[in-house]
Each structure stands twice: as C-alpha cells, then as structure tokens.
Motif scaffolding. Structure first.
Motif, PDB file in Angstrom:
ATOM      1  N   ASN A 335      12.994  -5.878   7.755  1.00  0.00           N
ATOM      2  CA  ASN A 335      13.433  -5.882   6.345  1.00  0.00           C
ATOM      3  C   ASN A 335      12.488  -6.693   5.467  1.00  0.00           C
ATOM      4  O   ASN A 335      12.227  -6.331   4.321  1.00  0.00           O
ATOM      5  N   GLN A 336      11.960  -7.813   6.026  1.00  0.00           N
ATOM      6  CA  GLN A 336      11.078  -8.670   5.237  1.00  0.00           C
ATOM      7  C   GLN A 336       9.835  -7.902   4.778  1.00  0.00           C
ATOM      8  O   GLN A 336       9.485  -7.898   3.595  1.00  0.00           O
ATOM      9  N   PHE A 337       9.174  -7.225   5.709  1.00  0.00           N
ATOM     10  CA  PHE A 337       7.950  -6.503   5.368  1.00  0.00           C
ATOM     11  C   PHE A 337       8.259  -5.211   4.583  1.00  0.00           C
ATOM     12  O   PHE A 337       7.473  -4.790   3.744  1.00  0.00           O
ATOM     13  N   LEU A 338       9.407  -4.610   4.856  1.00  0.00           N
ATOM     14  CA  LEU A 338       9.792  -3.414   4.115  1.00  0.00           C
ATOM     15  C   LEU A 338      10.070  -3.750   2.658  1.00  0.00           C
ATOM     16  O   LEU A 338       9.696  -2.996   1.748  1.00  0.00           O
ATOM     17  N   ILE A 339      10.716  -4.910   2.426  1.00  0.00           N
ATOM     18  CA  ILE A 339      10.993  -5.349   1.047  1.00  0.00           C
ATOM     19  C   ILE A 339       9.685  -5.617   0.306  1.00  0.00           C
ATOM     20  O   ILE A 339       9.541  -5.300  -0.880  1.00  0.00           O
ATOM     21  N   GLU A 340       8.698  -6.201   1.004  1.00  0.00           N
ATOM     22  CA  GLU A 340       7.398  -6.435   0.366  1.00  0.00           C
ATOM     23  C   GLU A 340       6.766  -5.109  -0.084  1.00  0.00           C
ATOM     24  O   GLU A 340       6.255  -4.995  -1.200  1.00  0.00           O
ATOM     25  N   ALA A 341       6.802  -4.117   0.806  1.00  0.00           N
ATOM     26  CA  ALA A 341       6.217  -2.814   0.480  1.00  0.00           C
ATOM     27  C   ALA A 341       6.951  -2.163  -0.693  1.00  0.00           C
ATOM     28  O   ALA A 341       6.325  -1.583  -1.595  1.00  0.00           O
ATOM     29  N   ILE A 342       8.282  -2.242  -0.692  1.00  0.00           N
ATOM     30  CA  ILE A 342       9.070  -1.645  -1.777  1.00  0.00           C
ATOM     31  C   ILE A 342       8.815  -2.362  -3.090  1.00  0.00           C
ATOM     32  O   ILE A 342       8.691  -1.734  -4.149  1.00  0.00           O
ATOM     33  N   LEU A 343       8.696  -3.700  -3.042  1.00  0.00           N
ATOM     34  CA  LEU A 343       8.415  -4.463  -4.263  1.00  0.00           C
ATOM     35  C   LEU A 343       7.075  -4.045  -4.869  1.00  0.00           C
ATOM     36  O   LEU A 343       6.951  -3.884  -6.087  1.00  0.00           O
ATOM     37  N   LEU A 344       6.075  -3.892  -3.993  1.00  0.00           N
ATOM     38  CA  LEU A 344       4.765  -3.475  -4.493  1.00  0.00           C
ATOM     39  C   LEU A 344       4.834  -2.098  -5.143  1.00  0.00           C
ATOM     40  O   LEU A 344       4.277  -1.881  -6.229  1.00  0.00           O
ATOM     41  N   SER A 345       5.527  -1.164  -4.493  1.00  0.00           N
ATOM     42  CA  SER A 345       5.583   0.202  -5.024  1.00  0.00           C
ATOM     43  C   SER A 345       6.444   0.274  -6.291  1.00  0.00           C
ATOM     44  O   SER A 345       6.095   0.976  -7.243  1.00  0.00           O
ATOM     45  N   VAL A 346       7.567  -0.435  -6.326  1.00  0.00           N
ATOM     46  CA  VAL A 346       8.442  -0.405  -7.503  1.00  0.00           C
ATOM     47  C   VAL A 346       7.762  -1.066  -8.705  1.00  0.00           C
ATOM     48  O   VAL A 346       7.814  -0.548  -9.827  1.00  0.00           O
ATOM     49  N   THR A 347       7.111  -2.204  -8.465  1.00  0.00           N
ATOM     50  CA  THR A 347       6.383  -2.873  -9.548  1.00  0.00           C
ATOM     51  C   THR A 347       5.277  -1.966 -10.077  1.00  0.00           C
ATOM     52  O   THR A 347       5.091  -1.810 -11.289  1.00  0.00           O
TER      53      THR A 347
END
Length: 412
Positions: A335-347
């Motif tokens: 979840n930690q690394f998945l959240i990082e990836a999602i944050l990058l894509s959403v931003t």
C-alpha cells in the motif's frame, strides 16, 4: 499501519526527491494535457461543422435530375429534363412531411451596375427558398406571387454582389442592375451569412422568380432541381421516401416485381442529414485518432512511473527490511508504494487537466480554431491517469512487499 500514516510516508518520500518526482509526473501531465487538447479540437471541429450545416438548413432535401445513358454515353445531369413543374406541384400538394418546397433553376453570368461588374450566379426560386436555406432579408423585401406569375425582372442581391456592384455603400434597393444584357430591378438585399464549412461564399448569389429565369434567361420549361424542407430533421427519411414515391409515379417508372427488375430512378434525392452523418462520422474518426495518439503519452508516463518506482524500491530496500522487522506487513509495504504511485499520477493528472484546458483556450485565441471542452473528456483523462498509476505502480509495490526482511536489511 493505518492509511493516514501510509499517506504521510508517501508524501515524505516524494518530497525527498522533488525533481525526480516532478519528472516522473511530467509524462502524465503531458499525456492528460494532450488528450484534453486534442479532444477539444476534434469536438470543436465537429460542433463548427454541425453549426454550418444547420445554417444551410439541417432538414433540407435536394432533388436533382438523374444522369441518363444515351448510346452508351452517360449524359450530364444538367442537360436532363426529367424534373417538371408538375413534379414541384405534386410534392407541394401531396407530401405531408414537407413544410416548404421551391423549384430551382440557375445560370451564371456577369452582373453590371454603372462602371462596376462582378461574376455571379442567379437562382430562380420562390419565396419558400429563403426558409429552406435559412436566408433572410436585411433590406427591402422579397418578390411577390404576382412577380412570379408575371415573370417580373426583379431580384434580391447577396451581400457579396452588393459590395462589388455598390462599393461606395449606396443603397442597392430600387436600383436597376443588368445580368449580361437583361435589366433587373433590385427589390431586396440578403442578410450576410459568410463562408460555410466547405469554404463557399454563401453571399455570392442573386435570387429571382423561377419563372423569370426559366423564360427570360434560359428559355426552358424543365427544372434544374427542387429543394424542400422537412417538417423536422427526424422525419427527413420519411419525407425522402414520400418524395421518391411521388416522382416515380409522375415519371411512370415501373416498380420491381418477380418478373422484372423495375425502372431505375431518373432523379437523385440528397438530404443534409446524409451530409451531416457523413461529416460527423469523419470528425468522430478524427477525434478518436487524435485521442489515441495523445493517449500514447499516458502510457509513456505510466512506464515512467513504473521505472521510478523500481528505482525507489531498490534504493529503499534496507528501509523496507527495517519496517518489516518491526512489524510492518507485506500489505502495508504494498500500500505504501502503491499510494506513492497514485499520488504521482493524480497530481500529474490535476496539473495536466489545468494545462490542457489552458492550452485549448490558448489555441482558440491564437490560431482561432474552434474548440469544445466536454466534461467527460476531463473525467476520462483523470480516471485513465489514476488507473495508469495503479496499474504501473502495482508491480514494483508487489515486489517490495515480497522482499525477505533479513535479506533486505543486509542489502547494500
């Protein structure tokens, strides 16, 4: 570990490598902006074409003589004499799906007034023609039924013809102009319409009673065409079928039977609905093509996210081992690394949406291209970039979650 803590850890990790995070999100930013801009241009072109067709009369039906074969040689349809006045009268009286109908005959020549002249076409029509073609009078009035009956030499000028014959801006109404050597009294001036989507000047024309053009210019008894306007755009097909039935009856054409193939139509019927459908199909295909080309940028951006997440996992292998040794589960690391990836894509998606909308309006202002931004294109682009982050971020995150804690701590 709760999601609030995972979110904070992801933000700290992204903030620790600002430039790398920005470059990672740049692919998503460019992709989303490109998709929104391309779709806005495609939809804007479609709306512009639809508006131009509507100005010409979206429920207009055009009937022309059919080209015939004589001695193995196909004749020009303009030389065919298959459309007669009784065809026009039958359509006017019998066709229940038609609200306006006008015979048409036309000729080209030189219009002259004083020392000024201009080449243009004269169209012989009746009063319904203005409703069919969405034309209106800006000055003067339309010719009357009495003018049609008497084949009076009166005309209505288009604005382009007025500008060429009266460059000083004087009032054209009441003046006598000549078509080649035939004098016509100007009774009205058409309201300016400009160019249509095909680049044709809609103001370069002159209207006159059809009887005048038939008798005094062409010396013919047949029609060049008939133009109609269906009650609504939705009944255009029914109106076309009814008109076809009337014309086949008038022209004594045999219908197909089990013993014979039947006679082919000696006329052609075309509607603006056909043109509209064809243009919409073309612009839709163009829009899809533009969207697909722009969408490639999203895929490239997603690959960039996967690449950076792999690098991040490798760099933080010892950190992952330490977290897992103090109780973090594999799902927490995932979840930690998945959240990082999602944050990058959403931003990147949010910035891309703003950039795409801004670029669309900039293109409209600078290049004067028609644009039309639809809400679904923004939602779709944002959703795709979010799914891209999940899809391309999941595998590196899964790899991090499957690391052995002991091996991870020993990793140099």
């Amino acid at each position: 570990m709760n999601y609030a803590n995972l979110f904070k850890i992801a933000i700290v990790a992204i903030a620790a490598n600002k430039m790398r995070s920005f470059l990672t999100a740049l692919g998503i930013i460019i992709g989303v902006a490109a998709v929104i801009t391309m779709l806005a241009i495609g939809q804007g072109s479609k709306k512009s074409i639809q508006a131009n067709i509507a100005e010409m009369g979206s429920n207009m039906i055009m009937i022309q003589p059919g080209a015939d074969m004589r001695g193995g040689v196909r004749q020009d349809r303009s030389a065919m004499e298959t459309l007669k006045m009784n065809d026009y009268e039958s359509i006017k009286e019998e066709c229940s799906y038609v609200k306006a109908v006008s015979p048409t005959v036309n000729s080209s020549g030189q219009w002259i007034y004083g020392n000024n002249n201009t080449p243009s076409s004269i169209y012989g029509v009746n009063q319904d023609y203005l409703e069919i073609r969405q034309l209106s009078i800006s000055d003067g009035e339309i010719f009357s039924d009495a003018d049609i009956k008497a084949a009076a030499k009166v005309c209505i000028l288009g604005q382009t013809v007025v500008d060429n014959l009266f460059p000083d801006g004087s009032d054209a109404v009441g003046k006598v102009v000549r078509f080649n050597s035939i004098p016509f009294r100007v009774v009205g001036v058409l309201k300016k319409k400009g160019y249509n989507s095909m680049g044709m000047d809609q103001d370069d024309l002159v209207l006159a009673p059809y009887t005048t053009v038939m008798k005094r210019i062409l010396a013919q008894t047949f029609l060049s065409g008939i133009q109609c306007s269906a009650i609504t755009e939705g009944v255009t097909d029914k109106a076309t079928a009814q008109i076809s039935s009337i014309l086949r009856r008038n022209h004594k054409l045999k219908d197909a039977s089990e013993f014979s193939e039947g006679d082919a139509d000696d006329f052609n019927i075309r509607s603006q609905e056909e043109l509209s459908s064809m243009m919409n199909s073309t612009t839709n295909m163009l829009t899809i093509l533009l969207g697909c080309v722009a969408g490639i940028s999203l895929i490239v951006g997603g690959i960039g996210i996967m690449n950076i997440m792999y690098v991040s996992v490798t760099e933080r292998t010892r950190e992952i081992g330490l977290r897992m040794s103090v109780g973090a589960r594999g799902i927490d690391i995932l979840n930690q690394f998945l959240i990082e990836a999602i944050l990058l894509s959403v931003t990147g998606g949010i910035i891309g949406v703003l950039l795409g909308v801004g670029a669309s309006y900039a293109i409209k202002a600078v290049a004067h291209w028609p644009i039309y931004i639809q809400l679904w294109s923004i939602i779709m682009s944002f959703a795709v970039c979010t799914l891209t982050g999940i899809f391309f971020g999941w595998y590196p995150a899964k790899k991090a979650a499957q690391l052995d804690p002991i091996e991870a701590i020993r990793y140099e």
